[in-house]
Design an enzyme around this catalytic site. Structure first.
Site, PDB file in Angstrom:
ATOM      1  N   VAL A  13       0.842  -1.213   0.000  1.00 27.06           N
ATOM      2  CA  VAL A  13       0.000   0.000   0.000  1.00 27.06           C
ATOM      3  C   VAL A  13       0.873   1.257   0.000  1.00 27.06           C
ATOM      4  O   VAL A  13       0.549   2.253  -0.669  1.00 27.06           O
ATOM      5  CB  VAL A  13      -0.975  -0.009   1.199  1.00 27.06           C
ATOM      6  N   ILE A  36     -13.173   1.274  -1.519  1.00 22.56           N
ATOM      7  CA  ILE A  36     -14.584   1.710  -1.465  1.00 22.56           C
ATOM      8  C   ILE A  36     -14.732   2.811  -0.411  1.00 22.56           C
ATOM      9  O   ILE A  36     -14.340   2.610   0.737  1.00 22.56           O
ATOM     10  CB  ILE A  36     -15.523   0.542  -1.065  1.00 22.56           C
ATOM     11  N   GLY A  91      -0.516  -9.695  -3.034  1.00 22.94           N
ATOM     12  CA  GLY A  91      -0.493  -8.601  -2.043  1.00 22.94           C
ATOM     13  C   GLY A  91      -1.849  -8.336  -1.411  1.00 22.94           C
ATOM     14  O   GLY A  91      -2.055  -7.290  -0.808  1.00 22.94           O
ATOM     15  N   LYS A 105     -12.646  -4.828  10.645  1.00 18.67           N
ATOM     16  CA  LYS A 105     -13.372  -3.865   9.794  1.00 18.67           C
ATOM     17  C   LYS A 105     -14.824  -3.712  10.251  1.00 18.67           C
ATOM     18  O   LYS A 105     -15.374  -2.604  10.272  1.00 18.67           O
ATOM     19  CB  LYS A 105     -13.304  -4.331   8.338  1.00 18.67           C
ATOM     20  N   GLY A 128      -5.321  -4.563  -2.368  1.00 15.81           N
ATOM     21  CA  GLY A 128      -4.426  -4.303  -3.496  1.00 15.81           C
ATOM     22  C   GLY A 128      -3.814  -2.916  -3.401  1.00 15.81           C
ATOM     23  O   GLY A 128      -4.361  -2.022  -2.739  1.00 15.81           O
ATOM     24  N   ARG A 139      11.629  -0.370   6.485  1.00 12.10           N
ATOM     25  CA  ARG A 139      12.724  -1.298   6.817  1.00 12.10           C
ATOM     26  C   ARG A 139      13.310  -1.882   5.538  1.00 12.10           C
ATOM     27  O   ARG A 139      14.504  -1.991   5.383  1.00 12.10           O
ATOM     28  CB  ARG A 139      12.190  -2.432   7.684  1.00 12.10           C
ATOM     29  N   ALA A 189      -7.029  19.549  -3.792  1.00 14.30           N
ATOM     30  CA  ALA A 189      -6.680  19.855  -2.394  1.00 14.30           C
ATOM     31  C   ALA A 189      -6.424  21.346  -2.184  1.00 14.30           C
ATOM     32  O   ALA A 189      -6.556  21.859  -1.078  1.00 14.30           O
ATOM     33  CB  ALA A 189      -5.442  19.061  -1.993  1.00 14.30           C
TER      34      ALA A 189
HETATM   35  N1  HSE Z   1      -6.178  -8.800   3.714  1.00  8.81           N
HETATM   36  C1  HSE Z   1      -7.166  -7.822   3.422  1.00  8.81           C
HETATM   37  C2  HSE Z   1      -8.176  -8.440   2.478  1.00  8.81           C
HETATM   38  C3  HSE Z   1      -6.517  -6.618   2.800  1.00  8.81           C
HETATM   39  O1  HSE Z   1      -7.910  -9.515   1.924  1.00  8.81           O
HETATM   40  O2  HSE Z   1      -9.232  -7.883   2.298  1.00  8.81           O
HETATM   41  C4  HSE Z   1      -7.365  -5.389   2.845  1.00  8.81           C
HETATM   42  O3  HSE Z   1      -7.705  -5.019   4.128  1.00  8.81           O
END
Ligand code: HSE
Length: 438
Positions: free
Chosen positions: A14, A137, A188, A206, A303, A45, A33
């Protein structure tokens, strides 16, 4: 006007996407902006310079995240390290230093959000977290602003892209669970610890956030019921399809008569619902408000670039509000901090839902009647029953049942009694079922 200086923590999936979006769309973002936005200081790192478009534009890169939050030139910190620690310490120190924070860290907000928002309120800075839920979203903006007129009745969301990707590939291509998970990791999408995805913890983080935004309650991750997809079997996906349902991993937040339901679990939903057709890594959140009715928000839930889209939108929001009175900003949890209520979160035993049950029973007259009798005694009404053909030589057959709504405690009692019957073999599979009718 002087550009706004960003301190970026993390140059992973990200973080890299955020650098790319800020670079690629710099002119348009500045027009929105009202100021140029530049990453003046970043810390990571390890990172792959070949993979990140726009890395050259960053003022300074080191491996010292605390130096970034202490940098007096930095106005806004973007935290994309993830995890609880040192993200919590970094964010609290940034706030103490008077810096605004943008984060994609759902674990951090779900567990430490109450503390972080109180500190931010006290210091008069903003903490924005759109990217923490459903990737690209804009569901937090929708709940906090677009739906502010409504009494929210319920939310049901596919809010883990990895889990949805795995369920979709297993259903459509018969692929193996482990193989699809490995692909999600390579792309990812998956968390650093993929058990967070498959055991429902990421979705619970979430949902905790969505529940607070919808109902004006403090964040209570420890009260969110969490069940993942790791025990879903191909035969249940197939039986559900025969009965006109799809199995999706849902986060559900509902205002019930006695309290609030916060629960994450695999769920049968009618296949004709729009949300039942959200496949692959895509996420969707269905929100039912009393005035607006049902509304559906759909898009990429994970992603690099989709998540960066939400991160950068938050940066634009923060830049636009830099000079505003801290007391007149959009509240972190949608409701004014003094107006949060202590409505109880219901234990799962008190939640009412319908069920899909699969059990293996002896193929003999009276067996079905005995099982139905126990359900009846516990006040559970059966909606449909299906008995599969016996396999040659087998004495037991799979029985599939759909029930009407009942309290989970009643279903627990019934399943305990049915399991104890001699005619029933092995474990009983129970998957909760929701109509999601508007
Ligand atoms: N691991 C999370 C997913 C990434 O697969 O939705 C986004 O929060």
């Amino acid at each position: 006007m002087e550009p706004v200086n960003i301190g970026l923590l993390g140059l992973g999936t990200v973080g890299g996407g955020t650098v790319t979006v800020l670079t690629r769309n710099a002119a348009e973002i500045a027009r929105r902006a009202g100021r140029d936005i530049r990453i003046s200081h970043a810390a990571a790192r390890a990172y792959d310079p070949e993979r990140i478009e726009g890395l050259d534009g960053i003022g300074r890169i080191s491996d010292d995240a605390f130096a970034v939050v202490d940098d007096p030139e930095v106005d806004i910190i973007i935290e994309l390290i993830g995890g609880y620690s040192p993200a919590r310490e970094l964010v609290l120190r940034a706030i103490a230093n008077g810096k605004h924070v943008v984060t994609a860290n759902k674990a951090l907000i779900a567990l430490h959000g109450n503390e972080i928002f109180a500190a931010a309120q006290e210091r008069g800075v903003m903490v924005a977290f759109e990217a923490a839920v459903a990737g690209g979203i804009p569901i937090i903006k929708a709940l906090r602003e677009g739906l502010a007129a409504n009494h929210i009745e319920w939310i049901a969301g596919i809010i883990n892209g990895t889990g949805n990707f795995i369920l979709t590939e297993m259903r459509d291509k018969g692929r193996d669970f482990a193989e699809v998970l490995a692909e999600a990791q390579a792309l990812g999408y998956a968390e650093a610890d993929p058990t967070f995805d498959v055991e429902g913890i990421d979705a619970a983080h979430k949902l905790t956030i969505l529940g607070s935004l919808a109902f004006g309650i403090p964040l209570q991750f420890d009260k969110t019921f969490t069940e993942g997809i790791s025990r879903i079997e191909a035969q249940d996906v197939a039986y559900a399809a025969e009965l006109g349902y799809r199995i999706k991993h849902l986060g559900i937040a509902r205002r019930a008569a006695d309290g609030i339901e916060l629960r994450v679990h695999p769920t049968l939903i009618p296949h004709r619902r729009l949300i039942a057709n959200v496949d692959g890594v895509m996420n969707a959140v269905l929100v039912k408000g009393d005035a607006v009715g049902p509304t559906l928000y759909y898009g990429a839930g994970a992603g690099a670039l989709p998540t960066a889209s939400a991160v950068v939108a938050d940066v634009v929001d923060v830049v636009r509000a830099l000079t505003t009175d801290p007391n007149n900003r959009v509240p972190h949890l949608a409701f004014q901090p003094t107006e949060l209520e202590d409505t109880p979160v219901l234990p799962m035993e008190e939640v009412e839902t319908a069920y899909y049950l699969r059990l293996t029973a002896l193929d003999r007259p009276g067996v079905m009647a005995g099982i139905a009798g126990i359900l009846g005694e516990e006040g559970i009404s059966i909606e449909a029953i299906k008995q599969k053909e016996p396999v040659a030589g087998e004495t037991h057959v799979p029985l599939i049942m759909l029930t009407h709504q009942v309290r989970e405690a009643g279903m627990n009692r019934a399943l305990e009694r049915i399991s104890a019957l001699d005619v029933v073999q092995g474990e009983i599979v129970r998957i909760r079922m929701e109509a999601l009718a508007g």
